[in-house]
Design a protein around this motif. Structure first.
Motif, PDB file in Angstrom:
ATOM      1  N   LEU A 233       0.831  -1.210   0.000  1.00 36.12           N
ATOM      2  CA  LEU A 233       0.000   0.000   0.000  1.00 36.12           C
ATOM      3  C   LEU A 233       0.861   1.253   0.000  1.00 36.12           C
ATOM      4  CD1 LEU A 233      -2.860   1.286   0.336  1.00 36.12           C
ATOM      5  CD2 LEU A 233      -2.496   1.143   2.800  1.00 36.12           C
ATOM      6  N   PHE A 234       1.905   1.254   0.816  1.00 39.45           N
ATOM      7  CA  PHE A 234       2.727   2.448   0.982  1.00 39.45           C
ATOM      8  C   PHE A 234       3.499   2.781  -0.301  1.00 39.45           C
ATOM      9  CE2 PHE A 234       6.496   4.644   2.988  1.00 39.45           C
ATOM     10  CZ  PHE A 234       5.782   5.776   3.360  1.00 39.45           C
ATOM     11  N   ILE A 235       4.067   1.748  -0.936  1.00 37.08           N
ATOM     12  CA  ILE A 235       4.868   1.975  -2.141  1.00 37.08           C
ATOM     13  C   ILE A 235       3.989   2.183  -3.364  1.00 37.08           C
ATOM     14  CG2 ILE A 235       6.565   0.940  -3.705  1.00 37.08           C
ATOM     15  CD1 ILE A 235       7.750  -0.507  -1.288  1.00 37.08           C
ATOM     16  N   THR A 308      20.567   2.166   0.301  1.00 40.83           N
ATOM     17  CA  THR A 308      20.123   2.321  -1.088  1.00 40.83           C
ATOM     18  C   THR A 308      18.800   1.643  -1.350  1.00 40.83           C
ATOM     19  OG1 THR A 308      21.445   0.380  -1.680  1.00 40.83           O
ATOM     20  CG2 THR A 308      22.461   2.542  -1.994  1.00 40.83           C
ATOM     21  N   GLU A 309      18.349   0.806  -0.434  1.00 45.15           N
ATOM     22  CA  GLU A 309      17.045   0.147  -0.584  1.00 45.15           C
ATOM     23  C   GLU A 309      16.021   0.908   0.249  1.00 45.15           C
ATOM     24  OE1 GLU A 309      17.734  -3.852   0.632  1.00 45.15           O
ATOM     25  OE2 GLU A 309      18.376  -4.491  -1.364  1.00 45.15           O
ATOM     26  N   SER A 310      15.045   1.497  -0.422  1.00 49.60           N
ATOM     27  CA  SER A 310      14.055   2.294   0.298  1.00 49.60           C
ATOM     28  C   SER A 310      12.727   2.262  -0.439  1.00 49.60           C
ATOM     29  CB  SER A 310      14.527   3.747   0.435  1.00 49.60           C
ATOM     30  OG  SER A 310      14.621   4.358  -0.837  1.00 49.60           O
ATOM     31  N   ALA A 311      11.674   2.492   0.337  1.00 49.07           N
ATOM     32  CA  ALA A 311      10.339   2.555  -0.252  1.00 49.07           C
ATOM     33  C   ALA A 311      10.216   3.757  -1.176  1.00 49.07           C
ATOM     34  CB  ALA A 311       9.290   2.632   0.857  1.00 49.07           C
ATOM     35  N   THR A 406       7.023  -6.091  -0.392  1.00 49.44           N
ATOM     36  CA  THR A 406       5.628  -6.099  -0.826  1.00 49.44           C
ATOM     37  C   THR A 406       5.147  -7.524  -1.037  1.00 49.44           C
ATOM     38  OG1 THR A 406       6.220  -5.968  -3.161  1.00 49.44           O
ATOM     39  CG2 THR A 406       5.927  -3.882  -1.991  1.00 49.44           C
ATOM     40  N   VAL A 407       3.877  -7.632  -1.311  1.00 47.66           N
ATOM     41  CA  VAL A 407       3.277  -8.948  -1.548  1.00 47.66           C
ATOM     42  C   VAL A 407       3.914  -9.622  -2.758  1.00 47.66           C
ATOM     43  CG1 VAL A 407       1.147 -10.111  -2.238  1.00 47.66           C
ATOM     44  CG2 VAL A 407       1.096  -8.382  -0.419  1.00 47.66           C
ATOM     45  N   THR A 408       4.075  -8.880  -3.847  1.00 52.02           N
ATOM     46  CA  THR A 408       4.601  -9.486  -5.061  1.00 52.02           C
ATOM     47  C   THR A 408       6.054  -9.945  -4.883  1.00 52.02           C
ATOM     48  OG1 THR A 408       5.147  -7.261  -5.860  1.00 52.02           O
ATOM     49  CG2 THR A 408       3.061  -8.223  -6.583  1.00 52.02           C
TER      50      THR A 408
END
Length: 459
Positions: A233-235, A308-311, A406-408
């Motif tokens: 949802l957030f992303i 470097t990994e962020s929403a 995320t879900v995916t």
């Protein structure tokens, strides 16, 4: 024999059948009213009888041939030297099959190399059997169709019914495919929920799947999917929409109301090219370009330990990706508003901006909402951008600089791992897929209700 070659042969036979039946029907023509159908329809009728039964027979043969080939391989004396374990034996047979189809290349195990020759002979034999059966069906259908070439035969009616049946079958493919997807998701999710409580899954806040963990009552406490739902949802529905909706809507307004015809002719196709860029390219762009910029920005404003990994990095690139979905639908909806409404608003003294805000946007609202819903559905189903830029950490956080999942992402991770497929941790991917399917369906229902509520009919 390749499917392309079979199809070309059937097309050639169908063309010959059309020509033969047409010539026969022309020979039967003695004057106006002597035939119930034109010669072309007799030709089409015979061609359909040649092609369709042969194609159906070829499809059925391709469905049952692998089992027959496997049985023939197991009955061959060379197969008696294979290991007794099913998984190892099947792996060797698969390697031998691949090598036999590749002219002997690709057999790395000695057992597979020894089996390649017999397997090639078996494949050739069953291929020729399938081709022979297909040819027999084509000739039998052609013979039957040839007997129908008579003066009183309503070939046109039969051809139109046959084409109608083909169109109906084509339209049912989407329905059958959807039912198959739903059925597979529900079946596997049901097995999952026999091990894990739906309450623990839907409302738990700890996500730590382990496909090697023992199956017990404590397993459900590690499969709480709320962090995955929040990350999706957030992303996909917050950050991406903050980017896509304003930019897409404003670009649509500019292109329809302010841009010159020449500028629109170049910019609109360029904008829609974004929808055709492969998502893996967006993923690389997010991981190599946007994510370092976001990390540096976070460090400049005092965010501790930025990564470097962020929403935010994933959401920004995802928003750019779905701009064409919003822009194109809004563009078409605004352009469809009658010119009389624009002229009437301007004639009443409204400015161009007031006409856009108070006339065009409300009138085009159904199409705009449909575009936004389509964009949200596309965003929450995206995998590669999240996989490469957002990270794998399942956490409940409103900080866009944190890594999230995320879900995916989790579906792809669970179904491509080395764990037992029957383990509840692996089956949780199907439960996640079912939830994602229900959410997407709900978004489409909401979009339809909004469209119906605000729909305007213009003459």
């Amino acid at each position: 024999m390749s499917p392309v070659l079979v199809l070309l042969v059937l097309i050639a036979l169908g063309g010959a059948a059309w020509f033969t039946a047409r010539r026969r029907a022309q020979a039967l023509y003695t004057g106006r009213g002597s035939l119930k159908a034109m010669p072309n329809y007799h030709g089409l009728h015979m061609a359909l009888w040649v092609v369709l039964p042969a194609l159906i027979g070829w499809a059925i043969w391709n469905a049952i041939a692998p089992g027959l080939v496997y049985g023939a391989i197991m009955a061959h004396p060379a197969a008696q030297l294979l290991p007794a374990m099913d998984m190892e034996r099947d792996a060797i047979i698969s390697e031998a099959l691949a090598a036999a189809r590749n002219n002997g290349f690709g057999a790395f195990r000695p057992e597979a190399a020894a089996l390649t020759g017999p397997v090639a002979e078996i494949l050739a034999r069953f291929t020729w059997i399938g081709a022979g059966l297909t040819l027999v069906l084509a000739l039998a259908g052609g013979a039957f169709g040839y007997t129908r070439v008579t003066k009183d035969f309503p070939a046109r009616t039969k051809v139109e019914r046959g084409v109608l049946g083909l169109l109906l079958a084509a339209s049912c493919v989407a329905i059958v495919t959807t039912l198959g997807i739903i059925g597979s998701l529900v079946f596997e999710a049901f097995i999952f929920f026999t091990h894990v409580s739906p309450i623990d899954f839907l409302f738990g806040t700890n996500w730590n799947p382990d496909p090697f963990a023992p199956i017990n009552a404590e397993l459900g406490k590690k499969l709480g999917a709320v962090p995955l739902f929040w990350g999706t949802l957030f992303i996909g529905a917050i950050i991406a929409m903050i980017v896509a909706v304003p930019l897409g809507l404003m670009s649509a307004i500019y292109l329809t109301q302010y841009a010159s015809a020449g500028f629109r002719r170049w910019v609109k196709p360029a904008l829609e090219i974004l929808a055709g860029v492969p998502t893996v390219v967006y993923g690389y762009f997010a991981a190599l370009t946007v994510a370092p910029l976001v990390r540096d920005f976070a460090a400049s404003i005092g965010i501790p330990n930025p990564t470097t990994e962020s929403a935010l990095a994933a959401g920004l690139v995802m928003g750019v990706m779905i701009i064409p979905f919003v822009s194109s639908m809004a563009d078409d909806s605004i352009a469809a508003v009658p010119q009389a409404m624009r002229d009437g608003s301007l004639a009443m003294g409204a400015t161009k901006s007031e006409t856009i805000r108070k006339v065009l946007i409300p009138a085009a609202l159904p199409g705009i909402v449909a575009g936004v819903m389509l964009a949200i559905s596309r965003a929450i189903g995206e995998t590669m951008i999240v996989y490469m830029a957002a990270g794998a950490a399942a956490r409940l956080s409103a900080n866009p600089f944190d890594s999230m999942t995320t879900v995916t992402y989790q579906i792809a991770r669970l179904l491509t791992g080395d764990g037992d497929f029957a383990h509840p941790a692996t089956l949780s991917a199907f439960a996640l897929g079912l939830v994602l399917f229900v959410v997407t369906l709900a978004l489409n229902i909401v979009a339809l209700r909004v469209v119906k509520r605000f729909r305007e009919a213009y003459e």
